[in-house]
Design a protein around this motif. Structure first.
Motif, PDB file in Angstrom:
ATOM      1  N   THR A  96      -5.443 -35.213   5.292  1.00 50.41           N
ATOM      2  CA  THR A  96      -4.719 -35.760   5.735  1.00 50.41           C
ATOM      3  C   THR A  96      -5.175 -37.233   6.953  1.00 50.41           C
ATOM      4  N   PHE A  97      -4.242 -37.798   6.389  1.00 50.50           N
ATOM      5  CA  PHE A  97      -4.514 -39.268   6.969  1.00 50.50           C
ATOM      6  C   PHE A  97      -3.316 -39.994   8.142  1.00 50.50           C
ATOM      7  N   PRO A  98      -4.285 -39.928   9.277  1.00 54.43           N
ATOM      8  CA  PRO A  98      -2.579 -39.982  10.636  1.00 54.43           C
ATOM      9  C   PRO A  98      -2.568 -41.386  10.452  1.00 54.43           C
ATOM     10  N   ILE A  99      -1.111 -41.493  10.635  1.00 56.39           N
ATOM     11  CA  ILE A  99      -0.639 -43.082  10.491  1.00 56.39           C
ATOM     12  C   ILE A  99      -0.883 -43.742  11.807  1.00 56.39           C
ATOM     13  N   GLU A 100      -1.443 -43.560  12.374  1.00 57.34           N
ATOM     14  CA  GLU A 100      -2.225 -44.542  13.552  1.00 57.34           C
ATOM     15  C   GLU A 100      -3.722 -45.128  13.445  1.00 57.34           C
ATOM     16  N   GLY A 101      -4.282 -43.982  12.469  1.00 59.56           N
ATOM     17  CA  GLY A 101      -5.045 -44.141  11.783  1.00 59.56           C
ATOM     18  C   GLY A 101      -5.608 -45.008  10.485  1.00 59.56           C
ATOM     19  N   ILE A 102      -3.369 -45.779  10.295  1.00 59.95           N
ATOM     20  CA  ILE A 102      -4.520 -46.298   9.099  1.00 59.95           C
ATOM     21  C   ILE A 102      -3.565 -48.049   9.276  1.00 59.95           C
TER      22      ILE A 102
END
Length: 202
Positions: A96-102
């Protein structure tokens, strides 16, 4: 919940095209061996077949182009796992890649299941015309400098319209560019383009 199948290509796959080229090479080598190493005269009956054989795959290809086969190109790999797009994250298989980390999201490729393509080039010359829809890549640029690239399958041209709310959320959060949003949502007229631009004005 909408899912996109992850495509994992094989390093090498024996397609009909590669088999055809291998057949032609074997025939040419056989002719050279018979003529120059074994000194078999060209009047020998075997040469009649060997001189004709290299054009057989091309005759087969022409026959395929004249027939309505409705067959797909070989997959050359496997579909395993899913990509799930959420407003607050993107799940790739089990990660899972949180949107804040993208930092940025990009989509490369315009392919879908059943896309017809008779212009297949050297590596796909003898293949069937319909695509498996796997020539698409999701690219995630993370704030930590990491770049995540994942091939995936689309079942139809405008499949991302099924998750339009999520895609617009990425756009409003400046994760997805205006042009990329237009492209993957299949926005085709000026009114749709203007509405998309105005979303960031409120």
């Amino acid at each position: 919940m909408k899912k996109f199948s992850i495509y994992k290509p094989q390093t090498f796959y024996w397609t009909r095209t590669y088999k055809s080229y291998a057949f032609i090479i074997v025939i040419i080598i056989s002719i050279l061996v018979l003529k120059f190493l074994l000194n078999v005269p060209e009047t020998h009956p075997a040469f009649k077949f060997l001189f004709l054989a290299p054009i057989l795959p091309f005759i087969y290809r022409i026959a395929l182009s004249l027939m309505v086969t409705n067959k797909y190109k070989p997959l050359k790999g496997k579909l395993e796992g899913y990509i799930i797009f959420k407003k607050d994250s993107i799940i790739i298989d089990k990660q899972t890649f949180p949107i804040e980390g993208i930092k940025k999201i990009e989509f490369d490729g315009v392919d879908w299941l059943g896309l017809e393509d008779w212009n297949r080039g050297f590596r796909g010359y003898f293949e069937d015309p319909f695509s498996q829809g796997v020539n698409n890549t999701l690219i995630l640029y993370l704030w930590n400098g990491q770049i995540i690239k994942t091939r995936f399958q689309k079942l139809n041209h405008c499949e991302f319209q099924d998750i339009e709310e999520v895609i617009l959320e990425y756009y409003l959060k400046d994760k997805l560019s205006y042009l990329q949003t237009v492209k993957i949502l299949c926005l085709s007229d000026n009114d749709e383009w203007d509405r998309l631009k105005k979303l960031k004005q409120y």
